[in-house]
Design a protein around this motif. Structure first.
Motif, PDB file in Angstrom:
ATOM      1  N   ARG A  73      48.935  43.910  38.481  1.00 27.78           N
ATOM      2  CA  ARG A  73      47.556  43.574  38.847  1.00 27.78           C
ATOM      3  C   ARG A  73      46.720  44.829  39.068  1.00 27.78           C
ATOM      4  O   ARG A  73      45.509  44.841  38.841  1.00 27.78           O
ATOM      5  N   LEU A  74      47.367  45.891  39.506  1.00 25.93           N
ATOM      6  CA  LEU A  74      46.672  47.133  39.833  1.00 25.93           C
ATOM      7  C   LEU A  74      46.402  47.995  38.605  1.00 25.93           C
ATOM      8  O   LEU A  74      45.396  48.698  38.533  1.00 25.93           O
ATOM      9  N   PRO A 131      41.304  45.622  40.304  1.00 28.70           N
ATOM     10  CA  PRO A 131      40.024  46.309  40.072  1.00 28.70           C
ATOM     11  C   PRO A 131      39.064  45.530  39.186  1.00 28.70           C
ATOM     12  O   PRO A 131      37.854  45.770  39.225  1.00 28.70           O
ATOM     13  N   ASN A 132      39.573  44.595  38.377  1.00 27.05           N
ATOM     14  CA  ASN A 132      38.664  43.812  37.538  1.00 27.05           C
ATOM     15  C   ASN A 132      37.683  42.997  38.377  1.00 27.05           C
ATOM     16  O   ASN A 132      36.571  42.689  37.927  1.00 27.05           O
ATOM     17  N   VAL A 133      38.078  42.661  39.610  1.00 22.70           N
ATOM     18  CA  VAL A 133      37.191  41.900  40.484  1.00 22.70           C
ATOM     19  C   VAL A 133      35.918  42.703  40.773  1.00 22.70           C
ATOM     20  O   VAL A 133      34.831  42.137  40.900  1.00 22.70           O
ATOM     21  N   THR A 134      36.045  44.015  40.851  1.00 30.02           N
ATOM     22  CA  THR A 134      34.892  44.875  41.107  1.00 30.02           C
ATOM     23  C   THR A 134      33.818  44.667  40.049  1.00 30.02           C
ATOM     24  O   THR A 134      32.629  44.541  40.362  1.00 30.02           O
ATOM     25  N   GLY A 152      36.949  46.626  48.535  1.00 31.87           N
ATOM     26  CA  GLY A 152      38.235  46.407  47.898  1.00 31.87           C
ATOM     27  C   GLY A 152      39.382  46.875  48.770  1.00 31.87           C
ATOM     28  O   GLY A 152      39.190  47.563  49.779  1.00 31.87           O
ATOM     29  N   GLY A 153      40.600  46.518  48.356  1.00 27.65           N
ATOM     30  CA  GLY A 153      41.783  46.907  49.114  1.00 27.65           C
ATOM     31  C   GLY A 153      42.098  48.389  48.958  1.00 27.65           C
ATOM     32  O   GLY A 153      41.702  49.040  47.983  1.00 27.65           O
ATOM     33  N   SER A 154      42.824  48.914  49.919  1.00 33.03           N
ATOM     34  CA  SER A 154      43.163  50.341  49.910  1.00 33.03           C
ATOM     35  C   SER A 154      44.026  50.717  48.721  1.00 33.03           C
ATOM     36  O   SER A 154      43.997  51.861  48.259  1.00 33.03           O
ATOM     37  N   SER A 155      44.800  49.780  48.173  1.00 24.99           N
ATOM     38  CA  SER A 155      45.698  50.099  47.068  1.00 24.99           C
ATOM     39  C   SER A 155      44.950  50.426  45.778  1.00 24.99           C
ATOM     40  O   SER A 155      45.503  51.038  44.869  1.00 24.99           O
ATOM     41  N   ALA A 156      43.687  50.021  45.670  1.00 18.99           N
ATOM     42  CA  ALA A 156      42.897  50.297  44.461  1.00 18.99           C
ATOM     43  C   ALA A 156      41.666  51.141  44.779  1.00 18.99           C
ATOM     44  O   ALA A 156      40.692  51.128  44.036  1.00 18.99           O
ATOM     45  N   ILE A 157      41.728  51.893  45.852  1.00 12.35           N
ATOM     46  CA  ILE A 157      40.547  52.596  46.350  1.00 12.35           C
ATOM     47  C   ILE A 157      39.983  53.567  45.331  1.00 12.35           C
ATOM     48  O   ILE A 157      38.765  53.640  45.115  1.00 12.35           O
ATOM     49  N   TYR A 158      40.827  54.341  44.648  1.00 22.39           N
ATOM     50  CA  TYR A 158      40.326  55.342  43.700  1.00 22.39           C
ATOM     51  C   TYR A 158      39.752  54.675  42.449  1.00 22.39           C
ATOM     52  O   TYR A 158      38.701  55.088  41.938  1.00 22.39           O
ATOM     53  N   ARG A 257      51.101  34.347  33.438  1.00 23.43           N
ATOM     54  CA  ARG A 257      50.774  35.466  34.344  1.00 23.43           C
ATOM     55  C   ARG A 257      51.249  35.036  35.732  1.00 23.43           C
ATOM     56  O   ARG A 257      50.494  34.423  36.500  1.00 23.43           O
ATOM     57  N   PRO A 258      52.483  35.331  36.079  1.00 17.15           N
ATOM     58  CA  PRO A 258      53.064  34.809  37.325  1.00 17.15           C
ATOM     59  C   PRO A 258      52.337  35.246  38.588  1.00 17.15           C
ATOM     60  O   PRO A 258      52.443  34.572  39.611  1.00 17.15           O
TER      61      PRO A 258
END
Length: 420
Positions: A73-74, A131-134, A152-158, A257-258
């Motif tokens: 997802r990331l 990140p596609n949600v952005t 957004g969440g910290s895992s996709a911050i950059y 897409r599980p």
């Protein structure tokens, strides 16, 4: 940055978004569409910048031992970024939902009344890894005349920072002010909570992610919330289900897409159907790497399955794991969904129209399917363009939320000196 400084920063961003919403609300559709086209072109042109930022997020994910589904997802690629851009172009092609006269009439006294769709105003979007949600959320917000504050969440911050910066720079070439898109870069949870109480500037919050995130927003926000839901989705295979249809629907709903919310997490299967067709089901599980947590009746039929626990019936696995529960009737299937379902997407596979009708009338969910996969609960798949989330509540919007879900109405009355 101190706590006070963080609060002031979020308030300043919310204030800027609020002011920008007044400018955006009066733009013509053509002006908004041109802006989205410029943003789409810029995202594609600067894909390398996004991929470089994404690699920093992926490196952090590997250090934190994120599982494969989460990493999928990331992860971004040139092709996925092109899909983001195409999603914006798809939104351009859709009808502008704001400014539409939904109904009108003239009273006996001559006063003319119109019900007109208008933007919500300022949307606060709180979401996790994807990140596609952005891009999707920004496109839908701007097209419908809304400004947006992204957290957004910290895992996709950059990744998210790079995407937003490119979009904001692109907007400088258009009539939409760049302040219409705000991004909260802090990963501090206290900063996120500040959004919950910015009722003076923010018109609605939309949380999108796991159950804990959504519940936190719902329980703590003073700003109205459009609640999206986790997807503990069920496929019920009825006694009179066609075996070919059942197998292909199960496989698609579980494995396409599980890690998405419209994937099937529980298989409810009539005992009589399982007795006859368990070989076909087992072959499908083995061929597609599906691991089962089964009840006592199903357990002997499924090699290498684990015995299901109470937690498995409520679990959103987001993987190739699936819970398998046997039932004796469509009513028992409905009762199980009523107890463990999340009102997201539910499906029945049967050739018995009466059983299908019972299922459709009794199951309380945003999306129901007869002889079709739950994977269609998606704005794009249903022709809405990109979606901002899937609502599992009943007020204002339910199901995939596209452009129309981001508007409300005004009543506009025109008279000639009317008084009451």
């Amino acid at each position: 940055m101190s706590k006070v400084e963080r609060i002031l920063s979020v308030k300043d961003q919310a204030c800027k978004a609020h002011k920008a919403s007044k400018k955006l609300a009066v733009l013509e559709t053509a002006e908004k569409d041109r802006a989205l086209q410029v943003v789409a072109d810029r995202l594609e042109a600067e894909y390398k910048t996004i991929l470089q930022a994404n690699e920093l997020d992926l490196e952090a994910g590997r250090r934190n031992h994120f599982d494969d589904a989460y990493m999928d997802r990331l992860a971004l690629t040139k092709e996925r970024i092109a899909e983001f851009a195409q999603g914006l172009r798809n939104v351009i092609a859709l009808q502008d939902p704001s400014g539409v006269v939904k109904s009108e009439w003239t009273l006996e006294n001559g006063l003319h009344v119109q019900q007109v769709s208008v933007p919500l105003g300022v949307i606060g979007m709180i979401y996790e890894a994807r990140p596609n949600v952005t891009v999707d959320a920004t496109g839908l917000a701007l097209k419908s005349g809304n400004t947006i504050i992204l957290k957004g969440g910290s895992s996709a911050i950059y990744s998210n920072q790079a995407i937003v910066e490119i979009m904001r720079c692109a907007l400088e070439e258009t009539k939409i002010p760049k302040e219409a898109v705000q991004f909260i870069a802090s990963t501090d949870r206290e900063t996120t909570k500040q959004l919950f109480t910015m009722k003076e500037y923010i018109d609605v919050l939309i949380p999108r992610g796991g159950g804990q995130l959504i519940q936190t927003v719902v329980e703590n926000a003073t700003v109205p919330v459009l609640e999206t839901g986790v997807g503990n989705c069920h496929i019920y295979v009825d006694k009179e289900a066609d075996v070919e249809k059942a197998i292909q629907i199960i496989v698609n709903a579980k494995t396409d897409r599980p890690a998405v919310c419209n994937a099937a997490e529980t298989l409810l299967v009539h005992k009589a159907w399982l007795d006859l067709h368990h070989d076909r089901l087992i072959n499908a599980f083995q061929q597609h790497g599906i691991h089962a947590f089964a009840d006592e009746y199903a357990l002997p039929f499924i090699p290498r399955a684990d015995k299901a626990t109470e937690d498995d019936w409520a679990n959103e696995f987001l993987s190739r794991d699936i819970a398998v529960k046997t039932v004796d009737s469509v009513l028992e299937a409905v009762e199980h969904i009523e107890r463990y379902g999340t009102k997201h997407s539910e499906a029945i596979v049967t050739e018995n129209e009466q059983h299908a009708e019972i299922f459709m009338k009794l199951v309380d969910a945003a999306a129901l399917y007869h002889n079709a996969s739950t994977r269609f609960t998606d704005g794009g798949a249903l022709g809405f363009g990109a979606e901002i989330g899937i609502s599992t509540q009943k007020l204002h919007a339910r199901g995939p939320m596209g452009l129309h879900a981001l508007t409300t109405v005004k009543y506009i009355m025109r008279g000639s000196g009317h008084i009451r």
